[in-house]
Design a protein around this motif. Structure first.
Motif, mmCIF file in Angstrom:
data_model
loop_
_atom_site.group_PDB
_atom_site.id
_atom_site.type_symbol
_atom_site.label_atom_id
_atom_site.label_comp_id
_atom_site.label_asym_id
_atom_site.label_seq_id
_atom_site.Cartn_x
_atom_site.Cartn_y
_atom_site.Cartn_z
ATOM 1 N N PHE A 159 -7.548 2.808 -8.840
ATOM 2 C CA PHE A 159 -7.272 2.579 -7.431
ATOM 3 C C PHE A 159 -7.984 1.305 -6.979
ATOM 4 C CE2 PHE A 159 -6.669 7.024 -8.207
ATOM 5 C CZ PHE A 159 -5.542 7.345 -7.466
ATOM 6 N N ASP A 160 -7.252 0.455 -6.252
ATOM 7 C CA ASP A 160 -7.762 -0.839 -5.817
ATOM 8 C C ASP A 160 -7.883 -0.865 -4.299
ATOM 9 O OD1 ASP A 160 -8.203 -3.828 -6.136
ATOM 10 O OD2 ASP A 160 -6.464 -3.767 -4.805
ATOM 11 N N THR A 161 -9.026 -1.310 -3.823
ATOM 12 C CA THR A 161 -9.280 -1.429 -2.395
ATOM 13 C C THR A 161 -10.015 -2.745 -2.149
ATOM 14 O OG1 THR A 161 -10.294 -0.327 -0.477
ATOM 15 C CG2 THR A 161 -11.422 -0.058 -2.594
ATOM 16 N N ALA A 162 -10.345 -3.029 -0.898
ATOM 17 C CA ALA A 162 -11.107 -4.244 -0.587
ATOM 18 C C ALA A 162 -11.674 -4.149 0.821
ATOM 19 C CB ALA A 162 -10.231 -5.487 -0.688
ATOM 20 N N GLU A 163 -12.793 -4.809 0.998
ATOM 21 C CA GLU A 163 -13.404 -4.926 2.328
ATOM 22 C C GLU A 163 -12.392 -5.523 3.315
ATOM 23 O OE1 GLU A 163 -17.358 -7.184 4.060
ATOM 24 O OE2 GLU A 163 -16.335 -8.032 2.339
ATOM 25 N N MET A 164 -11.660 -6.510 2.857
ATOM 26 C CA MET A 164 -10.702 -7.209 3.704
ATOM 27 C C MET A 164 -9.550 -6.332 4.179
ATOM 28 S SD MET A 164 -8.631 -10.639 2.693
ATOM 29 C CE MET A 164 -6.944 -10.126 2.521
ATOM 30 N N TYR A 165 -9.249 -5.264 3.456
ATOM 31 C CA TYR A 165 -8.103 -4.422 3.808
ATOM 32 C C TYR A 165 -8.303 -3.632 5.091
ATOM 33 C CZ TYR A 165 -6.507 -5.318 -0.997
ATOM 34 O OH TYR A 165 -6.114 -5.897 -2.176
ATOM 35 N N GLY A 166 -9.412 -3.813 5.733
ATOM 36 C CA GLY A 166 -9.662 -3.233 7.049
ATOM 37 C C GLY A 166 -10.287 -4.262 7.960
ATOM 38 N N TRP A 167 -10.027 -5.531 7.663
ATOM 39 C CA TRP A 167 -10.572 -6.669 8.408
ATOM 40 C C TRP A 167 -12.087 -6.582 8.511
ATOM 41 C CZ3 TRP A 167 -7.333 -10.194 7.840
ATOM 42 C CH2 TRP A 167 -5.971 -9.959 7.964
ATOM 43 N N GLY A 168 -12.722 -6.205 7.403
ATOM 44 C CA GLY A 168 -14.174 -6.204 7.338
ATOM 45 C C GLY A 168 -14.841 -4.939 7.848
ATOM 46 N N THR A 169 -14.063 -3.943 8.223
ATOM 47 C CA THR A 169 -14.635 -2.712 8.770
ATOM 48 C C THR A 169 -14.982 -1.691 7.696
ATOM 49 O OG1 THR A 169 -12.498 -1.593 8.997
ATOM 50 C CG2 THR A 169 -13.233 -2.979 10.857
ATOM 51 N N GLY A 170 -14.469 -1.879 6.479
ATOM 52 C CA GLY A 170 -14.673 -0.896 5.422
ATOM 53 C C GLY A 170 -13.726 0.282 5.519
ATOM 54 N N SER A 171 -12.791 0.231 6.456
ATOM 55 C CA SER A 171 -11.912 1.383 6.693
ATOM 56 C C SER A 171 -11.055 1.744 5.486
ATOM 57 C CB SER A 171 -11.023 1.154 7.916
ATOM 58 O OG SER A 171 -10.181 0.032 7.727
ATOM 59 N N ASN A 172 -10.616 0.764 4.728
ATOM 60 C CA ASN A 172 -9.797 1.063 3.550
ATOM 61 C C ASN A 172 -10.645 1.724 2.477
ATOM 62 O OD1 ASN A 172 -8.320 0.161 0.822
ATOM 63 N ND2 ASN A 172 -6.824 0.213 2.503
ATOM 64 N N GLU A 173 -11.824 1.196 2.261
ATOM 65 C CA GLU A 173 -12.724 1.779 1.256
ATOM 66 C C GLU A 173 -13.125 3.201 1.642
ATOM 67 O OE1 GLU A 173 -14.924 -2.272 -0.199
ATOM 68 O OE2 GLU A 173 -15.067 -1.657 1.905
#
Length: 84
Positions: free
Chosen positions: A38-52
């Motif tokens: 599974f791939d995630t990123a800090e950027m995938y929530g505009w820096g909020t960590g929401s995706n992670e």
């Protein structure tokens, strides 16, 4: 890891409105179908960590059976249209 991984970007950005419950269900279904990467990123929530955080909630029951990748270090002070 599985030959096919799950990229989680669309769960919190990029493709329109998001739904946390549906995102968790999609990640768990992917695991049911033998996805173990599974791939995630800090950027995938505009820096909020929401995706992670979302990915973490989804995989908590099988965390030791999967590999998680995340990316970090994007300059979040840039406007979204400047991030390629």
């Amino acid at each position: 890891v599985s030959a096919i991984g799950y990229g989680a970007m669309g769960l919190t950005m990029a493709y329109g409105p998001t739904d946390e419950e549906a995102g968790v269900a999609a990640l768990r279904r992917a695991h049911d179908l033998s996805v173990t990467f599974f791939d995630t990123a800090e950027m995938y929530g505009w820096g909020t960590g929401s995706n992670e955080i979302l990915v973490g909630k989804a995989v908590r029951d099988f965390r030791d059976d999967v590999v998680l990748a995340t990316k970090f270090g994007v300059d979040m002070s840039m406007a979204p249209e400047q991030i390629g």
